[in-house]
Design a protein around this motif. Structure first.
Motif, short mmCIF file in Angstrom:
data_model
loop_
_atom_site.label_atom_id
_atom_site.label_comp_id
_atom_site.label_asym_id
_atom_site.label_seq_id
_atom_site.Cartn_x
_atom_site.Cartn_y
_atom_site.Cartn_z
N ALA A 130 -1.04 -21.49 -0.59
CA ALA A 130 -0.39 -21.47 -1.90
C ALA A 130 -1.03 -20.45 -2.85
O ALA A 130 -0.49 -20.19 -3.91
CB ALA A 130 -0.43 -22.85 -2.52
N LEU A 131 -2.19 -19.87 -2.48
CA LEU A 131 -2.86 -18.93 -3.36
C LEU A 131 -2.28 -17.53 -3.20
O LEU A 131 -2.03 -17.08 -2.08
CB LEU A 131 -4.36 -18.90 -3.06
CG LEU A 131 -5.14 -20.16 -3.43
CD1 LEU A 131 -6.58 -20.02 -3.03
CD2 LEU A 131 -5.04 -20.43 -4.92
N PRO A 132 -2.06 -16.82 -4.29
CA PRO A 132 -1.53 -15.44 -4.19
C PRO A 132 -2.58 -14.48 -3.67
O PRO A 132 -3.79 -14.73 -3.74
CB PRO A 132 -1.13 -15.14 -5.64
CG PRO A 132 -2.04 -16.00 -6.47
CD PRO A 132 -2.25 -17.25 -5.68
N GLY B 72 -11.24 -2.76 -2.62
CA GLY B 72 -9.93 -2.64 -3.24
C GLY B 72 -8.75 -3.02 -2.37
O GLY B 72 -7.61 -2.97 -2.85
N ILE B 73 -8.98 -3.42 -1.11
CA ILE B 73 -7.84 -3.78 -0.26
C ILE B 73 -7.31 -5.15 -0.66
O ILE B 73 -8.02 -5.97 -1.24
CB ILE B 73 -8.23 -3.76 1.24
CG1 ILE B 73 -9.21 -4.89 1.54
CG2 ILE B 73 -8.80 -2.42 1.64
CD1 ILE B 73 -9.44 -5.10 3.01
N GLU B 74 -6.04 -5.41 -0.30
CA GLU B 74 -5.41 -6.69 -0.62
C GLU B 74 -5.71 -7.71 0.48
O GLU B 74 -5.67 -7.38 1.67
CB GLU B 74 -3.91 -6.50 -0.76
CG GLU B 74 -3.19 -7.72 -1.31
CD GLU B 74 -1.70 -7.48 -1.48
OE1 GLU B 74 -1.20 -7.68 -2.59
OE2 GLU B 74 -1.05 -7.08 -0.49
N TYR B 75 -6.01 -8.93 0.09
CA TYR B 75 -6.33 -9.99 1.06
C TYR B 75 -5.91 -11.34 0.49
O TYR B 75 -5.66 -11.46 -0.72
CB TYR B 75 -7.82 -10.00 1.39
CG TYR B 75 -8.70 -10.54 0.28
CD1 TYR B 75 -9.21 -11.84 0.33
CD2 TYR B 75 -8.99 -9.78 -0.84
CE1 TYR B 75 -10.00 -12.35 -0.69
CE2 TYR B 75 -9.76 -10.27 -1.87
CZ TYR B 75 -10.27 -11.56 -1.79
OH TYR B 75 -11.04 -12.06 -2.81
N VAL B 76 -5.78 -12.36 1.37
CA VAL B 76 -5.44 -13.73 0.95
C VAL B 76 -6.74 -14.51 0.77
O VAL B 76 -7.47 -14.73 1.74
CB VAL B 76 -4.54 -14.43 1.98
CG1 VAL B 76 -4.26 -15.86 1.56
CG2 VAL B 76 -3.25 -13.67 2.17
N PRO B 77 -7.07 -14.93 -0.45
CA PRO B 77 -8.35 -15.61 -0.68
C PRO B 77 -8.36 -17.02 -0.10
O PRO B 77 -7.33 -17.68 0.00
CB PRO B 77 -8.46 -15.64 -2.21
CG PRO B 77 -7.05 -15.63 -2.68
CD PRO B 77 -6.28 -14.79 -1.69
N GLY B 78 -9.54 -17.46 0.27
CA GLY B 78 -9.69 -18.82 0.78
C GLY B 78 -9.96 -19.83 -0.31
O GLY B 78 -9.87 -21.04 -0.08
#
Length: 421
Positions: free
Chosen positions: A342-344, A352-358
């Motif tokens: 559910a986290l953006p 600077g890369i995009e990732y899904v945080p835990g």
């Protein structure tokens, strides 16, 4: 008015001093007074006695006994609450309920939700540090036994508050719709819950008739045996032998008859309980929201099992709901919510890369997080080695100063080379 104020109004001496200067005190009841009323079986139409009993006839001390130790005679007068309402209140008072935690979450399952393995209560706690618009999405239930003693005593049995809320609400609506619209399904449930009891009850009823018939025969045999003794048709020895045999059989039959009667009563109560449950749950058709009143009116307890991971990687969790009057009907299987999904997405503050945080406080992508963690670990080890080296230098200097003082005080002492490392 509280009892003391009423007594003062009736002219009793010694009570008026409690209300001088503050008339509001006449209407402020103490917690103990309210608790005593709620625990008193008198309000449910039952007479309660032996609340305080002296240890012996010479003692003037009369210690209070616990409510479960009172002698209660049921249905002695008309109550102002029903027995079911009274029993519900006793359950709520002994369940150590905490309706609302510090974060404002209303725990509607307090005193109801239990661990399926150890039986301990499940406590509501913050699931993580994420900010969510609804407080229920920030809370999960975990086993209190596990929370206190770790996995030595039990496992977490964690379940999201939202998952539990949705599962219970859906199950209540399922039964309510069934009770109103689907008579065939209702009969199927009745048959499944009472089929074993009914077949057992028929056998018990036959045995009950047989036992009652034999008791009547024994009564006639006793009467005939006594008549034979009076008419001297049999000797005293034979009378005692036969009467002892009949009496032993009579006692055994009475014990068994009591067991059979109790079993039959339980079977009848279960059949009546199903009808009572269906009549009750019809009132909750189309329920949109759950609250503590609905939960306590319909549910005795909820057992939550540990999560299970299948071979294909899917995770499921079993919930058992024990309803009022009928108990356990069938288990529910839910797919636990994966909270991290559910986290953006975020951008790593290093590369600077995009990732899904835990988690909600994550700042680095997994690769940078490992690198930074390794650097911090090396820095921590370096600081530790430096602290140990400085401690050794300080200890060596202290030893040198001590030896210098000793030599100055006692010139005859031959000094040894100081150890510096």
């Amino acid at each position: 008015m509280r009892p003391a104020a009423y007594a003062a109004e009736q002219g009793a001496a010694g009570y008026e001093r409690y209300f001088e200067g503050n008339e509001e005190n006449r209407y402020i009841w103490s917690e103990n007074s309210v608790r005593g009323i709620l625990r008193s079986p008198i309000y449910a139409g039952n007479l309660a006695g032996y609340k305080r009993i002296a240890a012996n006839m010479k003692s003037k001390k009369r210690p209070s006994k616990l409510p479960e130790e009172w002698e209660v005679i049921p249905d002695t007068h008309e109550g102002i609450v029903t027995q079911e309402e009274f029993d519900t209140v006793q359950q709520l008072m002994t369940s150590r309920r905490r309706e609302q935690n510090a974060g404002g979450f209303e725990n509607i399952f307090a005193g109801v939700i239990k661990c399926a393995d150890c039986g301990y209560a499940l406590r509501a706690m913050s699931a993580n540090r994420r900010k969510r618009p609804d407080i229920i999405d920030c809370v999960q239930y975990t086993c209190n036994n596990y929370g206190r003693y770790g996995n030595v005593m039990c496992t977490a049995h964690a379940i999201e508050a939202r998952d539990l809320f949705n599962a219970v609400l859906a199950d209540i609506n399922r039964f309510a719709d069934m009770a109103v619209n689907d008579e065939r399904a209702v009969r199927a449930i009745e048959k499944r819950l009472t089929e074993t009891d009914q077949s057992k009850a028929k056998a018990m009823e036959k045995e009950q008739k047989k036992l009652n018939k034999r008791l009547a025969e024994l009564d006639r045999l006793f009467s005939s045996l006594y008549e034979d003794k009076v008419m001297e048709r049999i000797t005293e020895r034979n009378f005692e032998m036969m009467s002892g045999k009949y009496q032993k059989e009579q006692l055994e039959i009475e014990v068994r008859l009591k067991e059979v009667t109790e079993t039959l009563n339980e079977s009848y109560e279960k059949s009546q309980g199903i009808r009572d449950f269906l009549s009750l749950i019809r009132n909750y058709q189309g329920l949109k929201e759950l609250d503590a009143t609905v939960v306590n009116a319909l549910i005795d307890k909820i057992l939550v099992s540990e999560r299970e991971k299948s071979a294909d990687g899917t995770v499921r969790q079993e919930i058992k709901i024990y309803y009022k009057f009928i108990g356990f009907v069938g288990e529910l299987h839910i797919t636990p919510t994966k909270r991290w999904t559910a986290l953006p997405a975020k951008h790593c503050t290093v590369c600077g890369i995009e990732y899904v945080p835990g988690s909600g406080i994550s700042k680095y992508c997994p690769a940078c997080a490992k690198k930074i963690q390794r650097e911090k670990s090396n820095e921590c080890k370096r600081r530790s080695r430096e602290q140990k080296r400085m401690a050794c230098i300080e200890l060596s200097a202290k030893n040198d100063r001590l030896m210098s003082i000793i030599v100055t005080s006692h010139p005859s002492i031959h000094t040894l080379p100081s150890v510096t490392s």
